[in-house]
Design a protein around this motif. Sequence first.
Motif: not given
Length: 162
Positions: A78-80, A112-118
């Motif tokens: 889930d992108s949320e 790069d986008h994974l920095h915002e993901w857990q």
Amino acid sequence: MSQSPVQEQPAKDPLAPNVEDLYLESYAFTTAAAIVGSVDRKIFVVLRDGRNVFGILRTFDQFANLVLQDTIERIYLDSEKKRFGETYRGVFMIRGENVVMMGELDIDREDDHLHEWQQIPFPEAEKELHSVQAQRIKDQKVKAKNLLAKGLIDDFSRSDLY
């Protein structure tokens, strides 16, 4: 007897483009050969069952069967909540009929986008993905039943979960 003169070959400039390379670049491939430029480069592949794999494309055949090296499988949830899980798969062979999409990665920006993901443990992500897919199949069965009652058919396939 006369001897034929030996013709000297001009020295080849190592920086000059190869004629075959120029020909291949200008030719519009419409078959599996279109991915020849991606060999030995890092690619991503989205599979029909919803998995995402990242690796170095080593070879392929006329059916777009792929062999990837140093492969990582990643599951985005889930992108949320922005959660993902990943695991190392090593050498990975993919049957061409299971490829939904593939493309080359910019290795300088691929994560790069994974920095915002857990990141969560892969088995946990895999378990959650399977439950989401099971719910989607149930929902699609209800939808197909409703459409059939109206004289329509649904083209959903259980193997297409991307």
